[in-house]
Write a protein that holds these residues in place. Structure first.
Motif, PDB file in Angstrom:
ATOM      1  N   LEU A 119      -0.976  -1.054  -0.265  1.00 32.99           N
ATOM      2  CA  LEU A 119      -1.159   0.386  -0.181  1.00 32.99           C
ATOM      3  C   LEU A 119      -0.085   1.079  -1.025  1.00 32.99           C
ATOM      4  N   ALA A 120      -0.498   2.125  -1.760  1.00 31.31           N
ATOM      5  CA  ALA A 120       0.426   2.794  -2.672  1.00 31.31           C
ATOM      6  C   ALA A 120       0.406   4.302  -2.446  1.00 31.31           C
ATOM      7  N   ILE A 121       1.592   4.896  -2.393  1.00 34.18           N
ATOM      8  CA  ILE A 121       1.760   6.331  -2.157  1.00 34.18           C
ATOM      9  C   ILE A 121       2.574   6.911  -3.300  1.00 34.18           C
ATOM     10  N   TYR A 122       2.136   8.061  -3.796  1.00 34.26           N
ATOM     11  CA  TYR A 122       2.815   8.729  -4.901  1.00 34.26           C
ATOM     12  C   TYR A 122       2.971  10.211  -4.577  1.00 34.26           C
ATOM     13  N   LEU A 123       4.087  10.792  -4.946  1.00 31.50           N
ATOM     14  CA  LEU A 123       4.246  12.243  -4.953  1.00 31.50           C
ATOM     15  C   LEU A 123       4.609  12.630  -6.380  1.00 31.50           C
ATOM     16  N   VAL A 124       3.699  13.349  -7.027  1.00 28.33           N
ATOM     17  CA  VAL A 124       3.843  13.660  -8.446  1.00 28.33           C
ATOM     18  C   VAL A 124       3.502  15.123  -8.700  1.00 28.33           C
ATOM     19  N   ARG A 125       3.836  15.569  -9.897  1.00 21.80           N
ATOM     20  CA  ARG A 125       3.513  16.949 -10.270  1.00 21.80           C
ATOM     21  C   ARG A 125       2.130  17.064 -10.887  1.00 21.80           C
ATOM     22  N   GLU A 126       1.646  15.975 -11.483  1.00 18.74           N
ATOM     23  CA  GLU A 126       0.314  15.952 -12.068  1.00 18.74           C
ATOM     24  C   GLU A 126      -0.359  14.628 -11.728  1.00 18.74           C
ATOM     25  N   PRO A 127      -1.670  14.624 -11.389  1.00 12.52           N
ATOM     26  CA  PRO A 127      -2.349  13.354 -11.075  1.00 12.52           C
ATOM     27  C   PRO A 127      -2.223  12.309 -12.178  1.00 12.52           C
ATOM     28  N   GLY A 128      -2.207  12.747 -13.425  1.00  9.11           N
ATOM     29  CA  GLY A 128      -2.101  11.805 -14.533  1.00  9.11           C
ATOM     30  C   GLY A 128      -0.786  11.075 -14.598  1.00  9.11           C
ATOM     31  N   ASP A 129       0.199  11.514 -13.792  1.00 13.68           N
ATOM     32  CA  ASP A 129       1.472  10.801 -13.730  1.00 13.68           C
ATOM     33  C   ASP A 129       1.355   9.480 -12.967  1.00 13.68           C
ATOM     34  N   VAL A 130       0.251   9.297 -12.241  1.00 13.98           N
ATOM     35  CA  VAL A 130       0.003   8.033 -11.547  1.00 13.98           C
ATOM     36  C   VAL A 130      -0.678   7.082 -12.531  1.00 13.98           C
ATOM     37  N   PRO A 131      -0.055   5.946 -12.856  1.00 13.33           N
ATOM     38  CA  PRO A 131      -0.622   5.057 -13.883  1.00 13.33           C
ATOM     39  C   PRO A 131      -2.060   4.644 -13.616  1.00 13.33           C
ATOM     40  N   GLY A 132      -2.388   4.345 -12.357  1.00 16.79           N
ATOM     41  CA  GLY A 132      -3.750   3.919 -12.040  1.00 16.79           C
ATOM     42  C   GLY A 132      -4.777   4.990 -12.310  1.00 16.79           C
ATOM     43  N   ILE A 133      -4.419   6.246 -12.119  1.00 21.67           N
ATOM     44  CA  ILE A 133      -5.345   7.343 -12.400  1.00 21.67           C
ATOM     45  C   ILE A 133      -5.483   7.541 -13.898  1.00 21.67           C
ATOM     46  N   ALA A 134      -4.387   7.429 -14.610  1.00 19.45           N
ATOM     47  CA  ALA A 134      -4.423   7.610 -16.061  1.00 19.45           C
ATOM     48  C   ALA A 134      -5.322   6.584 -16.738  1.00 19.45           C
TER      49      ALA A 134
END
Length: 286
Positions: A119-134
């Motif tokens: 399980l992975a949790i991220y707090l970012v300013r933009e969704p594209g900052d998450v490598p898996g989403i990019a």
């Protein structure tokens, strides 16, 4: 493992129950699950949840200009509380990875069963900052995802369609379970090579992809998180039904075992009666 339809339903549930409420606290119990450190998780406190959306199998909560994003992986889940327990969570062997408490007393835990933690949790300013989403490919349920788009993706790929459907950089959101169901609906072997498919095959697979996911999204919509797993199981035609009768033809559903996963199929519906090579045994079963 939650896939696109279940994640879509979780997003819908959060949109209805969490959006518009302020976050009181966000407490991480599984430190390894938190993949980002800037901004800090404490920055969520006092911010209002303004939106919920899905990127493939990632859930994205927009919270006062930040994005709390999580991927439930193989054994993760979201447990909703109308009233969050008052007990404090601590880094232990508890299945709880994260607890989010809202100002109105409601909230949720992210939990993960088993010893293998993904399980992975991220707090970012933009969704594209998450490598898996990019890296995500197109959403196969998007209204503008056409047959021509699908055919262009398959063209020239010397890859088995089972693996291709599961590849997140190719099709966002489809996993092991629904790829089994899509191929069964298309009456197609999981080992068929994408580049070898004829136009009629491509059309049949595209139709199965859209209809299987669309029907699953519709069936899951409006359900609470604790209802989704059982609802998914009851809809499966072949996935998870090794040894049972195929509901279409009555043949026995078979299984292929890999090192870390399995898949199911119907020989009569999908492979002309042939049993597929088991990758553990590395030979064709007769």
């Amino acid at each position: 493992m939650p896939e696109l339809p279940e994640v879509d339903a979780l997003v819908g549930f959060l949109r209805e129950h969490a959006v518009g409420h302020a976050v009181m606290s966000a407490t991480v119990a599984a430190i390894a699950a938190l993949k980002t450190f800037e901004p800090p998780l404490d920055d969520l406190a006092g911010r209002t949840i303004e939106g919920a959306r899905r990127h493939g199998k990632f859930i994205d909560l927009e919270v006062g200009g930040l994005h709390l994003i999580f991927h439930l992986a193989r054994a993760g889940w979201l447990r909703w509380y109308d009233e969050v327990p008052a007990t404090l969570i601590k880094p232990t062997k508890s299945p709880i990875a994260l607890r989010v408490r809202l100002a109105n007393g409601a909230g949720f835990d992210l939990t993960e069963a088993g010893s293998k933690k993904s399980l992975a949790i991220y707090l970012v300013r933009e969704p594209g900052d998450v490598p898996g989403i990019a890296r995500l490919g197109p959403d196969p349920t998007a209204p503008d995802f056409s047959l021509d788009d699908f055919a262009a993706i398959l063209a020239g790929r010397r890859t088995q369609v089972k693996g291709l459907l599961r590849e997140q950089s190719v099709f966002a959101g489809v996993g092991n379970a629904y790829s089994d169901e899509i191929l069964h609906a298309a009456r197609m072997s999981p080992y068929a090579i994408a580049a070898n498919l004829k136009p009629d095959d491509v059309q049949r697979l595209y139709t199965a992809l859209r209809s299987t996911l669309g029907e699953a999204i519709e069936a899951a919509a409006g359900r609470r998180p604790d209802e989704l797993k059982d609802s998914k199981r009851t809809r499966m035609q072949v996935h998870g039904r090794t040894g049972e009768a195929c509901p279409v033809c009555g043949d026995t559903v078979r299984e292929v075992i890999f090192a870390t996963s399995t898949f199911q199929y119907c020989p009569t519906c999908q492979t002309g009666g042939k049993l597929l090579a088991d990758r553990v045994l590395s030979r064709l079963l007769k």
